[in-house]
Design a protein around this motif. Structure first.
Motif, mmCIF file in Angstrom:
data_model
loop_
_atom_site.group_PDB
_atom_site.id
_atom_site.type_symbol
_atom_site.label_atom_id
_atom_site.label_comp_id
_atom_site.label_asym_id
_atom_site.label_seq_id
_atom_site.Cartn_x
_atom_site.Cartn_y
_atom_site.Cartn_z
ATOM 1 N N MET A 50 35.205 27.312 24.097
ATOM 2 C CA MET A 50 34.745 27.436 25.482
ATOM 3 C C MET A 50 33.372 28.118 25.488
ATOM 4 S SD MET A 50 36.540 29.495 28.635
ATOM 5 C CE MET A 50 38.103 28.660 28.422
ATOM 6 N N ALA A 51 32.336 27.386 25.846
ATOM 7 C CA ALA A 51 30.981 27.921 25.839
ATOM 8 C C ALA A 51 30.802 28.925 26.974
ATOM 9 C CB ALA A 51 29.975 26.787 25.980
ATOM 10 N N ARG A 52 30.372 30.121 26.647
ATOM 11 C CA ARG A 52 30.220 31.181 27.638
ATOM 12 C C ARG A 52 28.779 31.278 28.129
ATOM 13 N NH1 ARG A 52 35.194 33.162 29.428
ATOM 14 N NH2 ARG A 52 36.659 33.087 27.689
ATOM 15 N N ASN A 53 28.608 31.948 29.248
ATOM 16 C CA ASN A 53 27.298 32.069 29.882
ATOM 17 C C ASN A 53 26.547 33.276 29.299
ATOM 18 O OD1 ASN A 53 25.337 31.227 31.636
ATOM 19 N ND2 ASN A 53 26.236 32.148 33.455
ATOM 20 N N VAL A 54 26.265 33.199 28.021
ATOM 21 C CA VAL A 54 25.756 34.367 27.295
ATOM 22 C C VAL A 54 24.384 34.824 27.797
ATOM 23 C CG1 VAL A 54 27.108 33.969 25.221
ATOM 24 C CG2 VAL A 54 24.912 32.820 25.470
ATOM 25 N N GLU A 55 23.539 33.896 28.225
ATOM 26 C CA GLU A 55 22.208 34.296 28.690
ATOM 27 C C GLU A 55 22.302 35.136 29.960
ATOM 28 O OE1 GLU A 55 19.478 31.086 29.045
ATOM 29 O OE2 GLU A 55 19.686 30.456 26.949
ATOM 30 N N ALA A 56 23.208 34.766 30.857
ATOM 31 C CA ALA A 56 23.389 35.546 32.085
ATOM 32 C C ALA A 56 23.910 36.934 31.757
ATOM 33 C CB ALA A 56 24.341 34.826 33.031
ATOM 34 N N TYR A 57 24.861 37.019 30.830
ATOM 35 C CA TYR A 57 25.428 38.318 30.489
ATOM 36 C C TYR A 57 24.392 39.216 29.796
ATOM 37 C CZ TYR A 57 29.681 35.769 31.553
ATOM 38 O OH TYR A 57 30.635 35.001 32.177
ATOM 39 N N SER A 58 23.533 38.604 29.028
ATOM 40 C CA SER A 58 22.454 39.372 28.412
ATOM 41 C C SER A 58 21.488 39.882 29.479
ATOM 42 C CB SER A 58 21.713 38.494 27.403
ATOM 43 O OG SER A 58 20.617 39.180 26.838
ATOM 44 N N ALA A 59 21.232 39.055 30.501
ATOM 45 C CA ALA A 59 20.310 39.429 31.580
ATOM 46 C C ALA A 59 20.836 40.595 32.406
ATOM 47 C CB ALA A 59 20.047 38.231 32.484
ATOM 48 N N LEU A 60 22.154 40.782 32.449
ATOM 49 C CA LEU A 60 22.718 41.895 33.216
ATOM 50 C C LEU A 60 22.175 43.237 32.731
ATOM 51 C CD1 LEU A 60 26.490 40.867 33.471
ATOM 52 C CD2 LEU A 60 24.786 40.842 35.307
ATOM 53 N N ARG A 61 21.849 43.318 31.465
ATOM 54 C CA ARG A 61 21.359 44.567 30.893
ATOM 55 C C ARG A 61 19.932 44.892 31.332
ATOM 56 N NH1 ARG A 61 25.323 42.466 28.535
ATOM 57 N NH2 ARG A 61 26.766 43.619 27.186
ATOM 58 N N GLU A 62 19.282 43.915 31.970
ATOM 59 C CA GLU A 62 17.901 44.119 32.422
ATOM 60 C C GLU A 62 17.812 44.373 33.921
ATOM 61 O OE1 GLU A 62 15.955 40.548 31.323
ATOM 62 O OE2 GLU A 62 16.521 40.668 29.199
ATOM 63 N N LEU A 63 18.916 44.203 34.643
ATOM 64 C CA LEU A 63 18.893 44.346 36.093
ATOM 65 C C LEU A 63 19.034 45.806 36.510
ATOM 66 C CD1 LEU A 63 21.212 41.422 37.295
ATOM 67 C CD2 LEU A 63 18.748 41.388 36.862
ATOM 68 N N ASN A 71 27.967 49.701 34.578
ATOM 69 C CA ASN A 71 28.026 49.450 33.147
ATOM 70 C C ASN A 71 27.887 47.937 32.920
ATOM 71 O OD1 ASN A 71 29.328 48.705 30.572
ATOM 72 N ND2 ASN A 71 29.746 50.901 30.402
ATOM 73 N N PRO A 72 26.845 47.484 32.225
ATOM 74 C CA PRO A 72 26.656 46.043 32.020
ATOM 75 C C PRO A 72 27.830 45.373 31.322
ATOM 76 C CG PRO A 72 24.649 47.235 31.470
ATOM 77 C CD PRO A 72 25.721 48.270 31.671
ATOM 78 N N ALA A 73 28.447 46.077 30.379
ATOM 79 C CA ALA A 73 29.577 45.489 29.660
ATOM 80 C C ALA A 73 30.760 45.276 30.592
ATOM 81 C CB ALA A 73 29.982 46.386 28.485
ATOM 82 N N ARG A 74 31.003 46.229 31.499
ATOM 83 C CA ARG A 74 32.084 46.069 32.468
ATOM 84 C C ARG A 74 31.760 44.967 33.458
ATOM 85 N NH1 ARG A 74 36.024 50.049 33.377
ATOM 86 N NH2 ARG A 74 36.768 48.527 34.911
ATOM 87 N N ALA A 75 30.492 44.843 33.822
ATOM 88 C CA ALA A 75 30.093 43.759 34.721
ATOM 89 C C ALA A 75 30.285 42.409 34.039
ATOM 90 C CB ALA A 75 28.638 43.937 35.151
ATOM 91 N N GLU A 76 29.920 42.334 32.770
ATOM 92 C CA GLU A 76 30.116 41.096 32.012
ATOM 93 C C GLU A 76 31.589 40.711 31.978
ATOM 94 O OE1 GLU A 76 29.798 39.485 27.403
ATOM 95 O OE2 GLU A 76 28.444 41.083 28.064
ATOM 96 N N MET A 77 32.475 41.712 31.931
ATOM 97 C CA MET A 77 33.908 41.447 31.891
ATOM 98 C C MET A 77 34.355 40.620 33.090
ATOM 99 S SD MET A 77 37.129 44.110 31.677
ATOM 100 C CE MET A 77 37.257 44.345 33.452
ATOM 101 N N SER A 78 33.746 40.872 34.264
ATOM 102 C CA SER A 78 34.094 40.087 35.448
ATOM 103 C C SER A 78 33.746 38.616 35.242
ATOM 104 C CB SER A 78 33.363 40.621 36.682
ATOM 105 O OG SER A 78 33.943 41.817 37.141
#
Length: 213
Positions: A1-14, A110-117
């Motif tokens: 299952m391909a994940r939206n990795v670019e979006a999750y990486s971008a969370l760390r910049e917001l 926390n970006p990691a917790r946001a990515e969890m959603s």
């Protein structure tokens, strides 16, 4: 299952305030799963929890209400035996987690917790795509991109749109924190996908005889 990795990486910049916005949008879209599958009594709790989560960034909340939501979740929803990712209980529990996590991320960005959603909702929708597609396994050859189903693609596109909208706000210097107008427009924008997810959840429930449980 391909994940939206670019979006999750971008969370760390917001700006950290927008992490809660990301989680709220995931929770709103994913609410279609809960309302389609959960018992009416639990749906009443969930609606209250989700509405409260949207009020938290604007300061319209009482800490006692947040504690009550967390306790209700742990006692009723979180206590479900939901280890099977393809089960009805898993889908119900994880969609409820999205609302609870939105509150948690606002209180402690926390970006990691946001990515969890995002990851949680992708997991649910990927499972739905699989079931609605006939539960057939697709072989991915070396060098080929992993396929993404319709529902999961909708979610990834919505996540990407959120990231771009925040970047535009920052670029245009229109704000670096969640405002009421932004939240209102964000919630409204989630409605079409939320409704499509709900319809898909109902279809999955019929295919899997979940309504008999």
């Amino acid at each position: 299952m391909a994940r939206n990795v670019e979006a999750y990486s971008a969370l760390r910049e917001l700006p950290v305030d927008f992490l809660a916005g990301f989680c709220l949008a995931c929770a709103e879209r994913g609410s279609g799963v809960f309302t389609a599958l959960a018992r009416p009594a639990d749906s009443e709790w969930f609606s209250y929890a989700l509405d409260t989560a949207w009020k938290v960034p604007t300061g319209q909340f009482d800490e006692d209400d947040l504690i009550e939501i967390l306790e209700e979740f742990e006692t009723n929803i979180g206590a479900m035996d939901a280890d099977d990712p393809g089960s009805k209980r898993f889908s119900i529990t994880q969609s409820a987690v999205l609302a609870v996590n939105a509150i948690a991320v606002y209180m402690n960005p926390n970006p990691a917790r946001a990515e969890m959603s995002g990851q949680t909702l992708e997991t649910i929708l990927g499972s739905f795509d699989f079931k609605l597609g006939g539960s057939s396994v697709t072989v991915i050859r070396a060098g080929e991109d992993e396929a993404v189903g319709h529902l999961q693609q909708l979610e990834q596109d919505a996540q990407n749109s959120f990231i771009e909208s925040v970047r535009a706000l920052i670029r245009d210097q229109e704000g670096s924190s969640l405002g009421e107008d932004f939240l209102e427009n964000l919630r409204e924008s989630c409605a079409p996908i939320r409704d499509e997810i709900r319809a898909a959840a109902e279809s999955v429930a019929e295919l899997a005889d979940w309504y008999q449980e």
